[in-house]
Design an enzyme around this catalytic site. Structure first.
Site, PDB file in Angstrom:
ATOM      1  N   SER A 141      51.996  40.090  24.350  1.00 30.32           N
ATOM      2  CA  SER A 141      50.951  40.456  25.313  1.00 30.32           C
ATOM      3  C   SER A 141      50.668  41.944  25.256  1.00 30.32           C
ATOM      4  CB  SER A 141      51.459  40.083  26.712  1.00 30.32           C
ATOM      5  OG  SER A 141      50.651  40.676  27.692  1.00 30.32           O
TER       6      SER A 141
ATOM      7  N   TYR B 287      57.396  41.351  33.441  1.00 31.08           N
ATOM      8  CA  TYR B 287      56.765  40.464  32.461  1.00 31.08           C
ATOM      9  C   TYR B 287      56.630  41.176  31.116  1.00 31.08           C
ATOM     10  CZ  TYR B 287      53.048  37.994  30.000  1.00 31.08           C
ATOM     11  OH  TYR B 287      52.308  37.359  29.033  1.00 31.08           O
TER      12      TYR B 287
ATOM     13  N   LYS C 287      58.543  40.509  27.375  1.00 32.16           N
ATOM     14  CA  LYS C 287      57.854  40.308  26.089  1.00 32.16           C
ATOM     15  C   LYS C 287      58.347  41.339  25.061  1.00 32.16           C
ATOM     16  CE  LYS C 287      55.232  36.801  27.007  1.00 32.16           C
ATOM     17  NZ  LYS C 287      55.240  35.563  26.234  1.00 32.16           N
TER      18      LYS C 287
HETATM   19  N1  UFG Z   1      40.589  40.663  39.148  1.00 33.10           N
HETATM   20  C1  UFG Z   1      39.869  40.796  40.318  1.00 33.10           C
HETATM   21  N2  UFG Z   1      39.928  39.776  41.210  1.00 33.10           N
HETATM   22  C2  UFG Z   1      40.650  38.635  41.012  1.00 33.10           C
HETATM   23  C3  UFG Z   1      41.368  38.501  39.805  1.00 33.10           C
HETATM   24  C4  UFG Z   1      41.314  39.533  38.889  1.00 33.10           C
HETATM   25  O1  UFG Z   1      39.215  41.798  40.550  1.00 33.10           O
HETATM   26  O2  UFG Z   1      40.671  37.759  41.885  1.00 33.10           O
HETATM   27  C5  UFG Z   1      40.549  41.739  38.151  1.00 33.10           C
HETATM   28  C6  UFG Z   1      41.926  42.343  37.898  1.00 33.10           C
HETATM   29  O3  UFG Z   1      42.196  43.356  38.811  1.00 33.10           O
HETATM   30  C7  UFG Z   1      41.773  42.823  36.461  1.00 33.10           C
HETATM   31  C8  UFG Z   1      40.795  41.831  35.844  1.00 33.10           C
HETATM   32  O4  UFG Z   1      40.139  41.209  36.923  1.00 33.10           O
HETATM   33  O5  UFG Z   1      41.177  44.073  36.450  1.00 33.10           O
HETATM   34  C9  UFG Z   1      41.478  40.773  35.014  1.00 33.10           C
HETATM   35  O6  UFG Z   1      42.506  40.184  35.785  1.00 33.10           O
HETATM   36  P1  UFG Z   1      43.242  38.844  35.368  1.00 33.10           P
HETATM   37  O7  UFG Z   1      44.157  38.508  36.506  1.00 33.10           O
HETATM   38  O8  UFG Z   1      42.254  37.836  34.928  1.00 33.10           O
HETATM   39  O9  UFG Z   1      44.081  39.271  34.089  1.00 33.10           O
HETATM   40  P2  UFG Z   1      45.148  40.443  33.941  1.00 33.10           P
HETATM   41  O10 UFG Z   1      44.442  41.545  33.198  1.00 33.10           O
HETATM   42  O11 UFG Z   1      45.805  40.822  35.191  1.00 33.10           O
HETATM   43  O12 UFG Z   1      46.289  39.709  33.115  1.00 33.10           O
HETATM   44  C10 UFG Z   1      46.236  39.546  31.772  1.00 33.10           C
HETATM   45  C11 UFG Z   1      47.069  38.337  31.371  1.00 33.10           C
HETATM   46  C12 UFG Z   1      48.532  38.630  31.583  1.00 33.10           C
HETATM   47  C13 UFG Z   1      48.888  39.924  30.900  1.00 33.10           C
HETATM   48  C14 UFG Z   1      48.041  41.043  31.436  1.00 33.10           C
HETATM   49  C15 UFG Z   1      48.382  42.357  30.787  1.00 33.10           C
HETATM   50  O13 UFG Z   1      46.699  37.207  32.118  1.00 33.10           O
HETATM   51  O14 UFG Z   1      49.303  37.579  31.056  1.00 33.10           O
HETATM   52  O15 UFG Z   1      46.686  40.729  31.177  1.00 33.10           O
HETATM   53  O16 UFG Z   1      47.926  43.400  31.574  1.00 33.10           O
HETATM   54  F1  UFG Z   1      50.169  40.251  31.120  1.00 33.10           F
END
Ligand code: UFG
Length: 345
Positions: free
Chosen positions: A114, A138, A142
């Site tokens: 990741s 997490y 990894k």
């Molecule tokens: N976001 C929102 N509202 C929500 C959900 C997400 O604004 O309800 C934003 C988050 O803050 C982020 C973006 O949308 O800026 C993407 O968020 P996600 O939760 O879809 O994905 P992440 O970037 O948090 O997570 C992903 C993978 C993880 C990995 C991570 C690494 O799903 O497995 O990237 O940073 F670890």
């Protein structure tokens, strides 16, 4: 040639299993169904078992020529509040699987890593040489497994590829499988749900980041582009086997970042509906921007992402419209669903 897809009943594993089969491989899935779904494994041989169990996977490992390992817990926030769950599964149990594979004579291993291994990088785009400094358990889990694969390459001649995913999104174009998480925390499915008439409002996690519109930027990558890269990683491990042990790490992203607001606009344009949203505070641990430099994937695997954000959103939307993607949803997630969907549970 047989490939054991560990975690093959999960979101990414199930898409990779189909891509492998399309490329002519025999595929066996191994999954404990703790976060995976039988319906994502439909049409495949599925062995239900845990990676911490040494005996259970032995017969299928004996038949396999290579292992792809997707079986991990993957909620960043949960890893902060419940790190033992993450270290137990993503590190200790994963090492048991790795040792079982090695003992079964397997020398080719593809690992779901990741971009979380990079933490909060100083520079964008992120290359594989960017320092790995994870900021949550997490990412630490990894990184630990990546380090184990490097050591196993040197000591035991294991050949492996660590594929560092950026933000996986979208669904198989067949409409048969797609993203399925419980609880769902990812932006695109939540934004799609928020476009439904009585959908739960999407909360934008922070609008004061140092980015063009103040919201976080991520590199969204279509799950079938990821799947294609896995097939190529396997080809690479097969093709260069004369060159001996190797532990390779490769970023998988498009090289293009999109802000949360851009994703919302893409969802609105695909669905033709407004995404109901409200501004909320930052989510702890969210880096402002994560964008891959995918040059190494191109030079080593001959891979580039072929699908764009609209493709991801529209395939996810097609999958969601089937309306049956929450087959065993818990009460926590059910409460967030539109009434129409709740009624069908
Ligand atoms: N976001 C929102 N509202 C929500 C959900 C997400 O604004 O309800 C934003 C988050 O803050 C982020 C973006 O949308 O800026 C993407 O968020 P996600 O939760 O879809 O994905 P992440 O970037 O948090 O997570 C992903 C993978 C993880 C990995 C991570 C690494 O799903 O497995 O990237 O940073 F670890």
């Amino acid at each position: 040639m047989a490939i054991l897809v560990v975690g093959g009943a999960g979101y990414i594993g199930s898409h990779v299993a189909r891509a492998l089969r399309r490329s002519g491989y025999e595929v066996v899935l191994y999954d404990n169904l703790s976060t995976g779904f039988r319906r994502l494994a439909q049409g495949f041989e599925l062995v239900v078992g845990d990676i911490a169990d040494q005996a259970r996977p032995r017969p299928v490992l004996a038949r396999a020529d290579a292992v792809m390992h997707f079986a991990a817990h993957a909620y960043v926030g949960e890893s902060v509040t419940n790190p033992r769950k993450y270290f137990h599964n993503n590190v200790a149990a994963s090492l048991t699987l790795l040792d079982s594979a090695l003992d079964a004579g397997i020398r080719r291993f593809v690992f779901s890593s990741s971009c979380a291994v990079y933490g909060v990088p100083k520079n964008i785009p992120i290359t594989e040489q960017t320092q790995r400094q994870p900021v949550n358990p997490y990412g630490v889990s990894k990184l630990f497994f990546e380090n184990a694969l490097e050591a196993y390459a040197r000591a035991y001649g294991l050949r492996s590829v660590c594929l560092r995913y950026f933000n996986a999104a979208g669904a198989d174009e067949s409409g048969e499988i797609g993203e399925l998480h419980d609880p769902e925390t990812h932006l695109i499915p939540l934004a799609l749900a928020a476009s439904a008439a009585n959908g739960p409002e999407l909360q934008i996690h922070g609008c004061d980041y140092p980015t063009s519109d103040g919201t976080c930027i991520r590199d969204y990558i279509h799950v079938n582009d990821l799947a294609d890269a896995h097939v190529r990683a396997l080809h690479h491990l097969e093709a260069d086997k004369e060159s001996g042990a190797e532990s390779l790490a490769i970023n998988l992203g498009t090289g293009r970042g999109h802000s949360v607001l851009e994703v919302i606009e893409a969802v609105e344009s695909v669905t033709g509906r407004r995404v109901r949203r409200k501004l909320g505070p930052r989510r702890p641990g969210d880096p402002p921007a994560l964008v891959a430099d995918p040059a190494k994937a191109q030079s080593v695997l001959g891979w580039t992402a072929r699908r764009n954000l609209t493709d991801m959103v529209s395939s996810a939307w097609a999958w969601m419209q089937k309306g049956s993607q929450y087959p065993r949803i818990g009460p926590q997630s059910a409460a967030k669903l539109p009434a129409a969907l709740r009624a069908r549970l």
